[in-house]
Design a protein around this motif. Structure first.
Motif, PDB file in Angstrom:
ATOM      1  N   LYS A 328       0.825  -1.205   0.000  1.00  0.00           N
ATOM      2  CA  LYS A 328       0.000   0.000   0.000  1.00  0.00           C
ATOM      3  C   LYS A 328       0.861   1.258   0.000  1.00  0.00           C
ATOM      4  O   LYS A 328       0.553   2.235  -0.698  1.00  0.00           O
ATOM      5  CB  LYS A 328      -0.927   0.006   1.211  1.00  0.00           C
ATOM      6  CG  LYS A 328      -1.898   1.180   1.224  1.00  0.00           C
ATOM      7  CD  LYS A 328      -2.883   1.081   2.377  1.00  0.00           C
ATOM      8  CE  LYS A 328      -3.887   2.234   2.353  1.00  0.00           C
ATOM      9  NZ  LYS A 328      -4.865   2.127   3.467  1.00  0.00           N
ATOM     10  N   THR A 332       0.872   4.218  -2.985  1.00  0.00           N
ATOM     11  CA  THR A 332       0.500   5.605  -2.656  1.00  0.00           C
ATOM     12  C   THR A 332       1.709   6.535  -2.559  1.00  0.00           C
ATOM     13  O   THR A 332       1.591   7.647  -2.054  1.00  0.00           O
ATOM     14  CB  THR A 332      -0.274   5.643  -1.325  1.00  0.00           C
ATOM     15  OG1 THR A 332       0.539   5.053  -0.291  1.00  0.00           O
ATOM     16  CG2 THR A 332      -1.584   4.879  -1.432  1.00  0.00           C
ATOM     17  N   ASN A 377       3.798   4.969   5.012  1.00  0.00           N
ATOM     18  CA  ASN A 377       2.385   5.355   5.095  1.00  0.00           C
ATOM     19  C   ASN A 377       2.138   6.587   5.965  1.00  0.00           C
ATOM     20  O   ASN A 377       1.083   6.698   6.598  1.00  0.00           O
ATOM     21  CB  ASN A 377       1.540   4.175   5.597  1.00  0.00           C
ATOM     22  CG  ASN A 377       1.479   3.046   4.588  1.00  0.00           C
ATOM     23  OD1 ASN A 377       1.087   3.244   3.438  1.00  0.00           O
ATOM     24  ND2 ASN A 377       1.886   1.854   5.018  1.00  0.00           N
ATOM     25  N   LYS A 468     -10.748   1.768  -4.150  1.00  0.00           N
ATOM     26  CA  LYS A 468      -9.559   2.010  -3.335  1.00  0.00           C
ATOM     27  C   LYS A 468      -8.491   2.755  -4.131  1.00  0.00           C
ATOM     28  O   LYS A 468      -7.775   3.620  -3.592  1.00  0.00           O
ATOM     29  CB  LYS A 468      -9.007   0.687  -2.806  1.00  0.00           C
ATOM     30  CG  LYS A 468      -9.884   0.043  -1.747  1.00  0.00           C
ATOM     31  CD  LYS A 468      -9.300  -1.273  -1.271  1.00  0.00           C
ATOM     32  CE  LYS A 468     -10.182  -1.909  -0.190  1.00  0.00           C
ATOM     33  NZ  LYS A 468      -9.634  -3.223   0.267  1.00  0.00           N
ATOM     34  N   THR A 471      -9.339   6.470  -4.276  1.00  0.00           N
ATOM     35  CA  THR A 471      -9.453   7.167  -2.989  1.00  0.00           C
ATOM     36  C   THR A 471      -8.238   8.064  -2.776  1.00  0.00           C
ATOM     37  O   THR A 471      -7.107   7.623  -2.971  1.00  0.00           O
ATOM     38  CB  THR A 471      -9.546   6.141  -1.835  1.00  0.00           C
ATOM     39  OG1 THR A 471     -10.716   5.355  -1.993  1.00  0.00           O
ATOM     40  CG2 THR A 471      -9.568   6.846  -0.486  1.00  0.00           C
ATOM     41  N   TYR A 473      -5.435   9.431  -0.687  1.00  0.00           N
ATOM     42  CA  TYR A 473      -4.828   9.035   0.587  1.00  0.00           C
ATOM     43  C   TYR A 473      -4.021  10.172   1.205  1.00  0.00           C
ATOM     44  O   TYR A 473      -4.240  10.550   2.354  1.00  0.00           O
ATOM     45  CB  TYR A 473      -3.953   7.793   0.374  1.00  0.00           C
ATOM     46  CG  TYR A 473      -4.774   6.573   0.054  1.00  0.00           C
ATOM     47  CD1 TYR A 473      -5.364   5.809   1.048  1.00  0.00           C
ATOM     48  CD2 TYR A 473      -5.023   6.210  -1.274  1.00  0.00           C
ATOM     49  CE1 TYR A 473      -6.146   4.695   0.758  1.00  0.00           C
ATOM     50  CE2 TYR A 473      -5.803   5.106  -1.585  1.00  0.00           C
ATOM     51  CZ  TYR A 473      -6.360   4.361  -0.568  1.00  0.00           C
ATOM     52  OH  TYR A 473      -7.149   3.277  -0.873  1.00  0.00           O
ATOM     53  N   ARG A 474      -3.102  10.719   0.443  1.00  0.00           N
ATOM     54  CA  ARG A 474      -2.264  11.809   0.962  1.00  0.00           C
ATOM     55  C   ARG A 474      -1.934  12.780  -0.161  1.00  0.00           C
ATOM     56  O   ARG A 474      -2.074  12.459  -1.340  1.00  0.00           O
ATOM     57  CB  ARG A 474      -0.950  11.250   1.546  1.00  0.00           C
ATOM     58  CG  ARG A 474      -1.153  10.399   2.772  1.00  0.00           C
ATOM     59  CD  ARG A 474       0.140   9.735   3.251  1.00  0.00           C
ATOM     60  NE  ARG A 474      -0.216   8.758   4.266  1.00  0.00           N
ATOM     61  CZ  ARG A 474      -0.552   7.507   3.988  1.00  0.00           C
ATOM     62  NH1 ARG A 474      -0.541   7.079   2.738  1.00  0.00           N
ATOM     63  NH2 ARG A 474      -0.900   6.679   4.948  1.00  0.00           N
TER      64      ARG A 474
END
Length: 553
Positions: A328, A332, A377, A468, A471, A473-474
């Motif tokens: 993940k 990302t 993450n 997903k 989406t 995330y950051r």
């Protein structure tokens, strides 16, 4: 890089001189005419497949080379052609075709071989990516020549071919040799007093020649044009600006609305059947493949550590700080590695930046030995090393070839056959960004995401993975706009009057954009060639100032 040495040889007609030429005398620009610019289209055929007498043939109009392959009945097979060439493929269940790749240099050229006779199959390999060169000009720049040392860089007059990456410059007496590690082209030859005579070879057979002479004229690309197309939507002002170079090097614009193609236009000689360099826009395709692999249970969770999938020789790089790099975090851009490719957070000395690890003998080792800037993450910074490691991981998951897996699970269901994959040193598809797709096929890919993983009624990617992936995330901390980021998908927003339009984008250097616009039920594809002029984000202006106003009108 896995440099290829035997696929194609450029050589100069041998002429003996009493003394070796001094390369100082050859510095500068040279130009010549190819005797047969159509000779780069090569027929690939397999005869008597599945028998002891089976052969693979590479043929041009003047030459044919055969390679015995013997009896091979495996579902997925590889045919060695030379130390540096191979063909890998798989035969369809009904035995009507073979879908595979001709490997040459860093490139995997996808070829579909159609059945032509009893157990015989044939297809076409376009070595220079174009169906034929529209210019017969060949340029050569010889630089830093001094006695026996030099560098030499060839360029084709038809610049739709993305160019060579020359290296390994050698000289013995009056004979030169150097290679192109991208396509597998090799150049070798003999210097004459006032000319350089080039001859093109493939598998040791001559294909074309060019006599080069000095030139003081500034090199200019031939002014190629594209046929104007009729479309439901029209953008005359935009097209005029493109033709005047106000939006330079725009190669294609496609707009789809409510499932219908409402605008399609090409420029500078580009067209719908020419695969275009996507650069990092193909990172998004890497994300798709990870989703397909998860659905197939090739791995359990994106929370698994990358070290669960790395070969044994890289386990020694694992430590308390990087052990938490999971799939993940790589999806990302949040691995925490000092792998920031640009922006104020970039460390040009880091071994994990793309410019540096691609110059090393072991890309994976170079990435893993980098320091950690943050825990995984927690912070996102754009860096190609992140998806590159995903490609290494997927290679350990699939039973055979990642390229054939990609073809079977994604491109065949989408009806995509005309494409090229760039590889890493190990011959794996480079997930950091290295594919060539035609603009209509890029549109298919964007439509797959607009339709939440379904293409023509068939599910290719799970809806859960699509959600997903898209989406946010950051925020990417090293980008100017601090764009939000999903699973290798960009988020952006454009202001059109009083309306804010949100988009999901696959982006590549030089201006390669696949833009998915859910609220307008639209997909836009823009391809460009702005790799060195600072106009890589030009498609955003085209989108905001011209395309979106018409779509919401």
């Amino acid at each position: 890089m896995k440099f290829q040495h035997l696929l194609i040889l450029f050589s100069f007609v041998s002429i003996k001189f009493g003394m070796a030429q001094n390369m100082t005398d050859y510095n500068g620009a040279w130009v010549g005419t190819l005797s047969n610019p159509k000779s780069f289209q090569i027929e690939v055929s397999i005869h008597k497949f599945g028998t002891e007498r089976a052969t693979l043939q590479l043929s041009t109009k003047t030459q044919r080379t055969s390679f015995p392959i013997g009896n091979n009945s495996d579902p997925e097979f590889t045919i060695p052609i030379s130390e540096t060439q191979s063909f890998q493929g798989t035969r369809s269940e009904d035995k009507s075709s073979i879908s595979g790749f001709m490997k040459s240099g860093l490139l995997l050229y996808h070829i579909t071989l159609k059945k032509t006779a009893n157990n015989s199959y044939s297809g076409v390999w376009n070595l220079l990516m174009v169906e034929e060169l529209r210019s017969d000009k060949l340029y050569l720049s010889i630089e830093n020549g001094d006695q026996e040392t030099y560098q030499a860089y060839p360029f084709f007059g038809d610049d739709r071919f993305t160019g060579t990456w020359a290296y390994d410059f050698q000289k013995q007496q009056d004979t030169l040799s150097f290679s192109d590690f991208k396509t597998g082209l090799q150049f070798r030859g003999v210097l004459q007093e006032t000319k350089i005579i080039l001859e093109l070879f493939i598998a040791d057979h001559s294909m074309a020649t060019a006599v080069l002479s000095r030139t003081d004229t500034e090199w200019k690309r031939d002014g190629l044009t594209s046929e104007k197309r009729a479309s439901k939507l029209s953008f005359p002002e935009l097209e005029a600006l493109i033709l005047k170079d106000s939006f330079p090097n725009t190669h294609a614009i496609l707009v789809q609305r409510n499932g219908a193609l409402v605008y399609e236009q090409y420029f500078d000689g580009y067209h719908e059947n020419l695969p275009h360099d996507m650069r990092s826009a193909s990172k998004s395709i890497s994300s798709t493949l990870m989703g397909i692999a998860k659905e197939a249970r090739l791995y359990e969770s994106v929370d698994q550590s990358i070290f669960e999938f790395l070969p044994k020789e890289y386990q020694s790089y694992k430590n308390s700080e990087n052990a938490g790099i999971d799939l993940k975090s790589l999806l990302t851009m949040s691995s925490g590695l000092d792998a920031v490719d640009f922006g104020e957070n970039a460390n040009r000395a880091s071994s994990a930046t793309e410019d540096n690890y691609q110059q090393s003998a072991d890309w994976t080792a170079s990435v893993l030995q980098a320091e950690m800037l943050h825990p995984p993450n927690t912070h996102a910074n754009y860096g190609s090393a992140n998806p590159y490691l995903l490609g290494v991981a997927l290679d350990s998951m699939v039973p055979h070839s990642v390229a054939l897996y990609m073809d079977k699970m994604l491109f065949q269901p989408l009806g995509i056959t005309n494409y090229i994959i760039q590889t890493d040193l190990k011959g794996r598809p480079y997930f950091g960004g290295g594919m060539y797709l035609t603009p209509p096929d890029m549109l298919k890919y964007g439509t797959l995401y607009l339709n939440k993983g379904i293409w023509k009624g068939k599910r290719i990617v799970s809806e859960a993975w699509i959600e997903k992936s898209l989406t946010p995330y950051r925020a990417l901390e090293n980008t100017t706009k601090q764009n939000l980021y999903g699973y290798l998908w960009w988020h952006d927003a454009y202001q059109v009057g009083n309306q804010t339009i949100k988009t999901l984008e696959a982006r590549g250097a030089g201006g390669q954009y696949i833009v998915v616009i859910p609220e307008l039920d639209a997909v836009v594809v823009i391809t460009s060639g702005n790799f060195r002029n600072g106009r890589g984000q030009q498609p955003e202006k085209i989108l905001e100032n011209f395309l979106l106003p018409k779509l919401i009108d």
